[in-house]
Design an enzyme around this catalytic site. Structure first.
Site, PDB file in Angstrom:
ATOM      1  N   ARG A 114       0.825  -1.200   0.000  1.00 29.29           N
ATOM      2  CA  ARG A 114       0.000   0.000   0.000  1.00 29.29           C
ATOM      3  C   ARG A 114       0.865   1.258   0.000  1.00 29.29           C
ATOM      4  NH1 ARG A 114      -2.411  -3.627   3.749  1.00 29.29           N
ATOM      5  NH2 ARG A 114      -4.583  -4.196   3.236  1.00 29.29           N
ATOM      6  N   LYS A 157      -2.283  -2.549   7.421  1.00 23.76           N
ATOM      7  CA  LYS A 157      -3.689  -2.404   7.770  1.00 23.76           C
ATOM      8  C   LYS A 157      -4.073  -3.500   8.755  1.00 23.76           C
ATOM      9  CE  LYS A 157      -7.958  -1.001   5.564  1.00 23.76           C
ATOM     10  NZ  LYS A 157      -8.647  -0.760   4.281  1.00 23.76           N
ATOM     11  N   HIS A 208      -2.030   2.751  -6.204  1.00 20.49           N
ATOM     12  CA  HIS A 208      -2.965   1.627  -6.203  1.00 20.49           C
ATOM     13  C   HIS A 208      -3.012   0.919  -7.555  1.00 20.49           C
ATOM     14  CE1 HIS A 208      -6.666  -0.708  -5.678  1.00 20.49           C
ATOM     15  NE2 HIS A 208      -6.340  -0.667  -4.409  1.00 20.49           N
ATOM     16  N   ARG A 257      -0.631  -1.889  -7.206  1.00 13.93           N
ATOM     17  CA  ARG A 257      -1.170  -2.915  -6.304  1.00 13.93           C
ATOM     18  C   ARG A 257      -2.156  -3.815  -7.062  1.00 13.93           C
ATOM     19  NH1 ARG A 257      -1.710  -4.086  -0.881  1.00 13.93           N
ATOM     20  NH2 ARG A 257      -3.791  -4.417  -0.033  1.00 13.93           N
ATOM     21  N   HIS A 313      -4.404  -8.939   3.092  1.00 14.01           N
ATOM     22  CA  HIS A 313      -5.837  -9.091   3.357  1.00 14.01           C
ATOM     23  C   HIS A 313      -6.043 -10.292   4.269  1.00 14.01           C
ATOM     24  CE1 HIS A 313      -7.246  -6.951  -0.581  1.00 14.01           C
ATOM     25  NE2 HIS A 313      -6.711  -6.130   0.297  1.00 14.01           N
ATOM     26  N   TYR A 326      -9.167 -17.523   7.587  1.00 17.13           N
ATOM     27  CA  TYR A 326      -7.883 -17.141   7.003  1.00 17.13           C
ATOM     28  C   TYR A 326      -6.893 -18.291   7.055  1.00 17.13           C
ATOM     29  CZ  TYR A 326      -3.452 -14.649   6.520  1.00 17.13           C
ATOM     30  OH  TYR A 326      -2.210 -14.234   6.122  1.00 17.13           O
TER      31      TYR A 326
END
Length: 214
Positions: free
Chosen positions: A31, A56, A127, A130, A153, A162
């Site tokens: 990011r 994040k 972005h 990305r 993510h 996950y």
């Protein structure tokens, strides 16, 4: 092939810095804020990894970085960064012409200007790289969970558990599916049908772009 030819634009300290930024974004898909916050001690280039701290969700993760990006990043750190850094040096990797860390808007403007100048037929900034990284790895045959790990993510659906991916396996997948991962690649990415999970992943990426207002 290369995304940006080596022209005189990339031979000055600022040019080398910008080329290194573009290559890091293209190779890793990190990011904008993660790029700004990179420190020299986060670079494990001999291992082909960078450490993204407090991404994040306030979680750290290792991300593979390809050979070409490593070559440009090493060149920038060795030749250009010493000309930009001022004391006290807080070890931020990418510095402005004033020797300071980038703001989000400044990095966006720099990357956008380079993309526009390259006449790629696309518009965008951080972005864009990305999204491109995720698209290329998907088209190259990478499983969504590996792309998900690259992007940082945790979940691509609200119900999916996950799956933790070993960093060595992630490096192997990155090298096999990202066309910029190796200094020379003869293979062409294979095409792969978009799965429902992939559609969700790219919807999330689109939402991120809106959040970044890029």
């Amino acid at each position: 092939s290369t995304l940006f030819p080596y022209t005189t634009l990339f031979r000055s300290p600022i040019g080398l810095r910008d080329r290194a930024i573009l290559e890091v974004l293209y190779s890793t898909g990190i990011r904008r804020l993660e790029t700004i916050q990179l420190k020299l001690y986060d670079l494990s280039l001999d291992r082909g990894l960078i450490l993204v701290r407090q991404g994040k969700g306030k979680k750290d993760r290792y991300v593979p970085i390809g050979e070409r990006a490593i070559a440009w990043l090493e060149k920038y750190v060795r030749e250009a960064r010493p000309q930009l850094a001022i004391e006290p040096d807080d070890m931020t990797v990418f510095l402005t012409a004033q020797g300071e860390p980038f703001s989000r808007d400044h990095l966006t403007a720099v990357v956008k200007d380079r993309v526009d100048a390259a006449k790629l037929g696309k518009t965008g900034s951080c972005h864009l790289f990305r999204h491109t990284m995720a698209t290329l790895m998907h088209e190259g045959g990478a499983d969504i969970r590996y792309i998900q790990q690259m992007l940082g993510h945790e979940d691509i659906t609200t119900t999916q558990i996950y799956t933790q991916v070993a960093i060595r396996a992630l490096q192997q997948i990155h090298a096999a599916t990202h066309p910029g991962a190796m200094l020379e690649r003869g293979e062409k990415p294979s095409t792969k049908a978009t799965s429902p999970d992939a559609e969700v992943l790219f919807q999330i990426l689109a939402a991120e772009a809106e959040d970044d207002r890029e």
